[in-house]
Design a protein around this motif. Sequence first.
Motif, short mmCIF file in Angstrom:
data_model
loop_
_atom_site.label_atom_id
_atom_site.label_comp_id
_atom_site.label_asym_id
_atom_site.label_seq_id
_atom_site.Cartn_x
_atom_site.Cartn_y
_atom_site.Cartn_z
N ALA A 346 0.82 -1.21 0.00
CA ALA A 346 0.00 0.00 0.00
C ALA A 346 0.86 1.27 0.00
O ALA A 346 0.50 2.26 -0.63
CB ALA A 346 -0.94 0.00 1.21
N LEU A 347 2.00 1.23 0.69
CA LEU A 347 2.84 2.42 0.80
C LEU A 347 3.52 2.80 -0.51
O LEU A 347 3.81 3.98 -0.74
CB LEU A 347 3.90 2.20 1.89
CG LEU A 347 3.38 2.19 3.33
CD1 LEU A 347 4.52 1.87 4.30
CD2 LEU A 347 2.73 3.53 3.69
N VAL A 348 3.78 1.82 -1.37
CA VAL A 348 4.53 2.13 -2.61
C VAL A 348 3.62 2.40 -3.80
O VAL A 348 4.10 2.86 -4.83
CB VAL A 348 5.52 0.99 -2.96
CG1 VAL A 348 6.50 0.77 -1.83
CG2 VAL A 348 4.79 -0.31 -3.30
N LEU A 367 8.80 -1.09 -13.56
CA LEU A 367 9.04 -0.81 -12.14
C LEU A 367 7.78 -0.97 -11.32
O LEU A 367 7.79 -1.64 -10.27
CB LEU A 367 9.60 0.60 -11.97
CG LEU A 367 9.85 1.05 -10.52
CD1 LEU A 367 10.92 0.17 -9.88
CD2 LEU A 367 10.27 2.52 -10.48
N ILE A 368 6.66 -0.40 -11.77
CA ILE A 368 5.45 -0.48 -10.96
C ILE A 368 4.88 -1.90 -10.94
O ILE A 368 4.49 -2.41 -9.88
CB ILE A 368 4.38 0.54 -11.44
CG1 ILE A 368 3.19 0.54 -10.46
CG2 ILE A 368 3.90 0.25 -12.84
CD1 ILE A 368 2.19 1.63 -10.73
N GLN A 369 4.85 -2.57 -12.08
CA GLN A 369 4.28 -3.92 -12.09
C GLN A 369 5.14 -4.90 -11.29
O GLN A 369 4.61 -5.71 -10.52
CB GLN A 369 4.13 -4.41 -13.53
CG GLN A 369 2.94 -3.80 -14.26
CD GLN A 369 2.64 -4.51 -15.57
OE1 GLN A 369 3.42 -4.41 -16.53
NE2 GLN A 369 1.54 -5.21 -15.63
N CYS A 370 6.45 -4.82 -11.45
CA CYS A 370 7.33 -5.77 -10.74
C CYS A 370 7.40 -5.47 -9.25
O CYS A 370 7.43 -6.40 -8.42
CB CYS A 370 8.72 -5.75 -11.37
SG CYS A 370 8.77 -6.44 -13.04
N SER A 371 7.41 -4.20 -8.88
CA SER A 371 7.45 -3.85 -7.46
C SER A 371 6.17 -4.30 -6.76
O SER A 371 6.21 -4.88 -5.66
CB SER A 371 7.63 -2.33 -7.29
OG SER A 371 8.86 -1.91 -7.83
N LEU A 372 5.04 -4.02 -7.38
CA LEU A 372 3.77 -4.44 -6.78
C LEU A 372 3.65 -5.97 -6.77
O LEU A 372 3.04 -6.54 -5.86
CB LEU A 372 2.60 -3.82 -7.53
CG LEU A 372 2.47 -2.30 -7.41
CD1 LEU A 372 1.26 -1.80 -8.18
CD2 LEU A 372 2.37 -1.87 -5.94
N ALA A 373 4.24 -6.63 -7.75
CA ALA A 373 4.21 -8.10 -7.78
C ALA A 373 4.96 -8.69 -6.60
O ALA A 373 4.56 -9.74 -6.07
CB ALA A 373 4.81 -8.61 -9.09
N VAL A 374 6.04 -8.04 -6.17
CA VAL A 374 6.76 -8.52 -4.97
C VAL A 374 5.85 -8.45 -3.75
O VAL A 374 5.72 -9.43 -2.98
CB VAL A 374 8.04 -7.70 -4.73
CG1 VAL A 374 8.69 -8.09 -3.40
CG2 VAL A 374 9.03 -7.89 -5.87
N ALA A 430 -6.93 7.15 -10.54
CA ALA A 430 -7.93 6.22 -10.01
C ALA A 430 -7.37 4.83 -9.69
O ALA A 430 -7.69 4.27 -8.64
CB ALA A 430 -9.11 6.12 -10.99
N PRO A 431 -6.53 4.22 -10.56
CA PRO A 431 -6.01 2.89 -10.22
C PRO A 431 -5.23 2.87 -8.91
O PRO A 431 -5.34 1.92 -8.13
CB PRO A 431 -5.10 2.55 -11.41
CG PRO A 431 -5.68 3.34 -12.54
CD PRO A 431 -6.13 4.61 -11.93
N ALA A 432 -4.44 3.92 -8.65
CA ALA A 432 -3.66 3.97 -7.41
C ALA A 432 -4.58 4.07 -6.19
O ALA A 432 -4.40 3.35 -5.20
CB ALA A 432 -2.69 5.15 -7.44
N TYR A 433 -5.56 4.95 -6.25
CA TYR A 433 -6.49 5.10 -5.13
C TYR A 433 -7.26 3.80 -4.88
O TYR A 433 -7.51 3.41 -3.74
CB TYR A 433 -7.48 6.24 -5.41
CG TYR A 433 -6.83 7.60 -5.50
CD1 TYR A 433 -5.81 7.98 -4.62
CD2 TYR A 433 -7.22 8.51 -6.49
CE1 TYR A 433 -5.21 9.23 -4.72
CE2 TYR A 433 -6.62 9.76 -6.59
CZ TYR A 433 -5.62 10.11 -5.70
OH TYR A 433 -5.03 11.34 -5.80
N TYR A 434 -7.63 3.14 -5.95
CA TYR A 434 -8.38 1.89 -5.84
C TYR A 434 -7.56 0.82 -5.12
O TYR A 434 -8.06 0.12 -4.23
CB TYR A 434 -8.78 1.41 -7.24
CG TYR A 434 -9.71 0.23 -7.24
CD1 TYR A 434 -11.07 0.40 -6.99
CD2 TYR A 434 -9.25 -1.06 -7.52
CE1 TYR A 434 -11.94 -0.68 -6.99
CE2 TYR A 434 -10.11 -2.14 -7.53
CZ TYR A 434 -11.46 -1.95 -7.27
OH TYR A 434 -12.31 -3.02 -7.27
N LEU A 435 -6.30 0.69 -5.51
CA LEU A 435 -5.44 -0.32 -4.87
C LEU A 435 -5.22 0.00 -3.39
O LEU A 435 -5.18 -0.92 -2.55
CB LEU A 435 -4.10 -0.39 -5.60
CG LEU A 435 -4.12 -0.96 -7.02
CD1 LEU A 435 -2.73 -0.93 -7.64
CD2 LEU A 435 -4.66 -2.38 -7.04
#
Length: 464
Positions: A346-348, A367-374, A430-435
């Motif tokens: 959530a923080l990143v 960067l965003i897809q791989c970081s969130l995948a971790v 919107a995608p960031a707020y949703y997550l």
Amino acid sequence: MGRMKIRPDIFYCSNFIKTIYQRGTMSVQTDNTPTISPAVRRRAVIAAVLGNAFEFFDFAIYGMFAVVIAKVFFPAVNDINSIMATVAVFGTAFVLRPIGGILLGMYTDIVGRKKALSLTVLLMALGTGMIGLIPPYAVIGIAAPILIVLARLIQGFSMGGEFSGAVSMLIEFSPKHRRGLYGSWQMSSQGLAFSLGSLSAFLLTQGLSPEALESWGWRVPFLLGILIGPVGFYLRRRVGESPEFAEALRLQPKPIRSPLIEVLKRFPKEMMCGFGLIVVGAAASYVVIIYLPIFGVKQLGLTLGEVQWSTFLACLILLVLCPVAGYVSDRIGRKPVLFAAIVAYALVVYPLFTNLLESRSLAAMILIQCSLAVGMSFFWGPMPASMAELFPVRIRSTGLSLSFNLGGALFGGLAPLYLTYLLKGGHLMAPAYYLIVTAVIGLIATWALDFKKAQATQASWQAG
């Protein structure tokens, strides 16, 4: 001589460590569940994992080719409306998922894991094959999108029972001290399915001209999905029934009138906790893996091949790290791993998404897809075992189905539709707020998890 002196020491130390390890793990095995041979356990895991990967591959490739399918089946005045129609049909599969989940979940708890899982893989192959064979809108007109909706509904009904059946089988064939690891293979198999889907999309996009891809190339993975049905059916029919389920039937032979009523009446808190975990897990899956590639093409100007390559890398991370997270949860507990992973994830989200919008580059997408995948890996991994341990064996599949399909339908499968609508109004963040919102729901569910109380409730229910 030096070599001869060292070897006994190494042998002694390795056996000493092995003895300590075995004492620590054997103490967890406290029930009378029949012993399972390694060969039988391995066959069950392969059948559950590969069958589940096949099903999720069939289900997910629709999202991987959403941009192409929009042109073929949903011609519209502008691209946004065409994409909205495509993701709306993607979401229709989730209309039947709760119904399929309830019916197939109860079926699984009544007749057993083996028969139910064999049925779901055949249904998924049917729906996927239909999508690959339906003529385009230009040939049969309005019948094309109608048939696509029907195919997605069949897929959704099948997927409704897949998660609960596969998780139940994995957990019930696993050693008690390795439930986190074995359950994590369900999520790892989703990573495998998404990896294969994104890789096939990337190869087809790079290897074919846009005209060939739109004409016939996108159909290839769907047509291969027809072959997946017989293979998955064969694998699952060769597996025996779950020994834990068979033992539960022996100890509690009286038929359960309605597993659904029992779950709602006796395990409402457990169901809601499972629902909350699925909310964050499903939202992450469908936004990071399915929606961000669409966003990258339509909003950021990236090519289809670029976003599919980025998605492939993220899915590889899920494939590798989910079992690691499941194993860690066996060692230190489910709640610490879940809580830490969801907080970090959530923080990143916000800074990563801001960077993506500012740079609009492939590097930022990776960067965003791989970081969130971790982060996803470390709350995906322990999730199946965490949810399965909330319900008794005789109604486990029904409880899992309710949590999984309600959370997945409301916050996962419909997420692309919500976000496309919001983006149409210019809300690019919107995608960031949703997550972030779904992560907060997941944190509340994790905080409310009480495995000791759940076990006490299960014991009371089984005794009554």
